[in-house]
Motif scaffolding. Sequence first.
Motif, mmCIF file in Angstrom:
data_model
loop_
_atom_site.group_PDB
_atom_site.id
_atom_site.type_symbol
_atom_site.label_atom_id
_atom_site.label_comp_id
_atom_site.label_asym_id
_atom_site.label_seq_id
_atom_site.Cartn_x
_atom_site.Cartn_y
_atom_site.Cartn_z
ATOM 1 N N ALA A 33 75.477 -5.079 36.561
ATOM 2 C CA ALA A 33 76.472 -5.628 37.487
ATOM 3 C C ALA A 33 76.547 -7.141 37.338
ATOM 4 C CB ALA A 33 76.106 -5.265 38.933
ATOM 5 N N LEU A 34 77.764 -7.648 37.462
ATOM 6 C CA LEU A 34 78.044 -9.079 37.343
ATOM 7 C C LEU A 34 79.080 -9.452 38.382
ATOM 8 C CD1 LEU A 34 78.133 -11.846 35.730
ATOM 9 C CD2 LEU A 34 79.930 -10.778 34.345
ATOM 10 N N LYS A 35 78.909 -10.614 39.000
ATOM 11 C CA LYS A 35 79.883 -11.081 39.988
ATOM 12 C C LYS A 35 80.188 -12.554 39.750
ATOM 13 C CE LYS A 35 80.662 -11.443 45.006
ATOM 14 N NZ LYS A 35 80.062 -11.206 46.349
ATOM 15 N N TYR A 36 81.469 -12.842 39.523
ATOM 16 C CA TYR A 36 81.934 -14.216 39.451
ATOM 17 C C TYR A 36 82.391 -14.642 40.840
ATOM 18 C CZ TYR A 36 82.131 -13.723 34.328
ATOM 19 O OH TYR A 36 81.813 -13.534 33.002
ATOM 20 N N THR A 37 81.862 -15.768 41.329
ATOM 21 C CA THR A 37 82.248 -16.290 42.628
ATOM 22 C C THR A 37 82.976 -17.628 42.459
ATOM 23 O OG1 THR A 37 80.118 -17.414 42.906
ATOM 24 C CG2 THR A 37 80.298 -15.153 43.752
ATOM 25 N N ASN A 38 83.612 -18.088 43.537
ATOM 26 C CA ASN A 38 84.361 -19.356 43.504
ATOM 27 C C ASN A 38 85.351 -19.376 42.334
ATOM 28 O OD1 ASN A 38 82.785 -20.517 45.705
ATOM 29 N ND2 ASN A 38 81.138 -20.671 44.200
ATOM 30 N N PHE B 60 89.053 -7.505 41.377
ATOM 31 C CA PHE B 60 89.607 -8.850 41.517
ATOM 32 C C PHE B 60 90.010 -8.989 42.982
ATOM 33 C CE2 PHE B 60 89.963 -7.747 37.134
ATOM 34 C CZ PHE B 60 90.021 -8.914 36.392
ATOM 35 N N ASP B 61 89.247 -9.753 43.756
ATOM 36 C CA ASP B 61 89.438 -9.776 45.204
ATOM 37 C C ASP B 61 89.834 -11.163 45.692
ATOM 38 O OD1 ASP B 61 89.328 -8.591 47.848
ATOM 39 O OD2 ASP B 61 87.523 -9.793 48.152
ATOM 40 N N VAL B 62 91.049 -11.266 46.221
ATOM 41 C CA VAL B 62 91.535 -12.549 46.720
ATOM 42 C C VAL B 62 90.742 -13.003 47.936
ATOM 43 C CG1 VAL B 62 93.520 -13.747 47.728
ATOM 44 C CG2 VAL B 62 93.859 -12.172 45.803
ATOM 45 N N GLN B 63 90.468 -12.098 48.850
ATOM 46 C CA GLN B 63 89.825 -12.467 50.111
ATOM 47 C C GLN B 63 88.481 -13.145 49.897
ATOM 48 O OE1 GLN B 63 90.012 -9.548 53.323
ATOM 49 N NE2 GLN B 63 87.917 -10.047 53.937
ATOM 50 N N SER B 64 87.652 -12.612 49.021
ATOM 51 C CA SER B 64 86.322 -13.179 48.777
ATOM 52 C C SER B 64 86.306 -14.164 47.610
ATOM 53 C CB SER B 64 85.319 -12.055 48.507
ATOM 54 O OG SER B 64 85.671 -11.340 47.329
ATOM 55 N N ASP B 65 87.453 -14.343 46.941
ATOM 56 C CA ASP B 65 87.570 -15.252 45.807
ATOM 57 C C ASP B 65 86.549 -14.899 44.734
ATOM 58 O OD1 ASP B 65 88.656 -17.373 44.362
ATOM 59 O OD2 ASP B 65 87.306 -18.866 45.245
ATOM 60 N N SER B 66 86.460 -13.609 44.402
ATOM 61 C CA SER B 66 85.439 -13.169 43.458
ATOM 62 C C SER B 66 85.964 -12.064 42.550
ATOM 63 C CB SER B 66 84.195 -12.675 44.204
ATOM 64 O OG SER B 66 84.503 -11.551 45.008
ATOM 65 N N ILE B 67 85.269 -11.898 41.434
ATOM 66 C CA ILE B 67 85.529 -10.825 40.484
ATOM 67 C C ILE B 67 84.201 -10.136 40.210
ATOM 68 C CG2 ILE B 67 86.281 -10.228 38.150
ATOM 69 C CD1 ILE B 67 88.027 -12.761 38.195
ATOM 70 N N ALA B 68 84.149 -8.824 40.399
ATOM 71 C CA ALA B 68 82.922 -8.064 40.188
ATOM 72 C C ALA B 68 83.120 -7.066 39.056
ATOM 73 C CB ALA B 68 82.527 -7.327 41.461
ATOM 74 N N VAL B 69 82.146 -6.991 38.161
ATOM 75 C CA VAL B 69 82.138 -6.016 37.064
ATOM 76 C C VAL B 69 80.868 -5.193 37.226
ATOM 77 C CG1 VAL B 69 82.219 -5.670 34.568
ATOM 78 C CG2 VAL B 69 83.308 -7.695 35.589
ATOM 79 N N GLN B 70 81.011 -3.866 37.376
ATOM 80 C CA GLN B 70 79.868 -3.023 37.726
ATOM 81 C C GLN B 70 79.917 -1.698 37.000
ATOM 82 O OE1 GLN B 70 81.171 -2.999 41.792
ATOM 83 N NE2 GLN B 70 79.452 -4.241 42.486
ATOM 84 N N ARG B 71 78.736 -1.166 36.723
ATOM 85 C CA ARG B 71 78.638 0.178 36.143
ATOM 86 C C ARG B 71 78.343 1.180 37.252
ATOM 87 N NH1 ARG B 71 74.555 2.450 31.377
ATOM 88 N NH2 ARG B 71 75.225 4.628 31.555
ATOM 89 N N TYR B 72 79.039 2.315 37.210
ATOM 90 C CA TYR B 72 78.875 3.373 38.201
ATOM 91 C C TYR B 72 78.275 4.618 37.556
ATOM 92 C CZ TYR B 72 82.419 0.434 40.487
ATOM 93 O OH TYR B 72 83.119 -0.625 41.010
ATOM 94 N N THR B 73 77.601 5.405 38.371
ATOM 95 C CA THR B 73 77.076 6.673 37.887
ATOM 96 C C THR B 73 78.180 7.716 37.781
ATOM 97 O OG1 THR B 73 76.537 7.354 40.151
ATOM 98 C CG2 THR B 73 74.801 6.249 38.884
ATOM 99 N N PHE C 100 81.753 -19.868 39.412
ATOM 100 C CA PHE C 100 82.720 -20.517 38.516
ATOM 101 C C PHE C 100 83.157 -21.840 39.159
ATOM 102 C CE2 PHE C 100 86.945 -19.770 36.038
ATOM 103 C CZ PHE C 100 86.529 -20.651 35.057
ATOM 104 N N ASP C 101 82.202 -22.752 39.267
ATOM 105 C CA ASP C 101 82.473 -24.010 39.963
ATOM 106 C C ASP C 101 82.654 -25.185 39.023
ATOM 107 O OD1 ASP C 101 79.906 -24.136 39.090
ATOM 108 O OD2 ASP C 101 78.991 -24.384 41.062
ATOM 109 N N GLY C 102 82.771 -24.888 37.736
ATOM 110 C CA GLY C 102 82.970 -25.965 36.780
ATOM 111 C C GLY C 102 83.069 -25.421 35.381
ATOM 112 N N ALA C 103 83.405 -26.258 34.446
ATOM 113 C CA ALA C 103 83.630 -25.829 33.071
ATOM 114 C C ALA C 103 82.322 -25.650 32.321
ATOM 115 C CB ALA C 103 84.501 -26.843 32.349
#
Length: 370
Positions: free
Chosen positions: A40-45, A306-319, A346-349
């Motif tokens: 699982a991976l989550k990009y924030t900001n 891709f979630d506008v409300q939380s300003d995040s993108i989550a990539v996850q593996r499911y069973t 994701f707060d900078g380059a």
Amino acid sequence: MRFSSTSAASVAALLSGVRVAAQLKPNNLVAASTSGSLSALKYTNVGGSGEYDQVTDIIPGTFPTCDANPFCITQPKQISGNLAPFDDEITIAFRGPLNLYNVAVYQPTNASGATWKQVSSWAANEEPTNLVFMNNMGGQASGEWSICAGSSQSYASGNWTAAVSSANAQPAQGSLPAGHEVNIMTGETCASRACAGFSRGTANHGWAGSKFFVFTFDMPSPPTQDPEVPAIWALNAQIVRAAQYGCNCRGVGPKGCGEVDLLETVAGTDPDQAISEIYSPKGATGTGRSFFARPTGGRVTYGAIFDVQSDSIAVQRYTEWNYAQNAITRSVVEGYLNAPAMTVSFDGANGKRAEMPRSVMGAHRRRRWH
């Protein structure tokens, strides 16, 4: 798909279609691994203010030479807010060798986002719902070609290696050979409702705002020495509507309108490791030395939220995933967003980018037009 909650009443309310206040915890997540080999991976900001070079016109030129200079006409496009520019319409692209078995897309039904409805779906060899398979072979059976811009989008054949004259004219079999690419769009064309930016040939809308993609697939090793660079990535739909590997708004930094490599193997690196990276006007970052294991031995299911409300993108593996379910609640979405994951702000380059040979030209990011 299963869920757990602090009360049976909450689950009953979910099944009856009533919004519940308690956050439901999904039980279909693969055991969390947040470093090294990831689950699982989550990009924030993710969002922010800035601009990118939006394509406004492409001058086709006169065969046999591109006599237009410049032929790619752009102007600055200002963006701001949560998830920007990934709140724009998005397409998902796939490169073989890859077998795709199922796709589903969920989106909020209204501004409150209490319920996310299944808006698109497909299963191998079946008729899709509000989903079209496309490729970059315009100028053959569909789409267009010009000496300056090359091929536009086209409707993909059932084996995804050629173009056909109409959308989903042949049942999609789900097997994508090495060296070939296909992408998904909604069933709505730019001719029926205007699309943002420049579009040409065969052009469709993507999915805007918040969206939740689910895929079941594998990435087998090819039987020959074909290129071993399977990938799944998300693009601003404007990129493919102009020219995916030509005049477009793709890139890193001020010129870029948004890309997320969800799982990408890269030529010249370990073919059994799939990295993730994100690009926007803010710059670029990614998983660094961590990676997702390439699924060569059997089917896997991943979600990309891709979630506008939380300003995040989550990539996850499911069973597992129940593709027959036509809606999920916001509480379930939050359960996925708040699950354990490697978190990359994701707060900078130029943050945690993967180390790779920069001379290698096999991966899609190295065939960009600049």
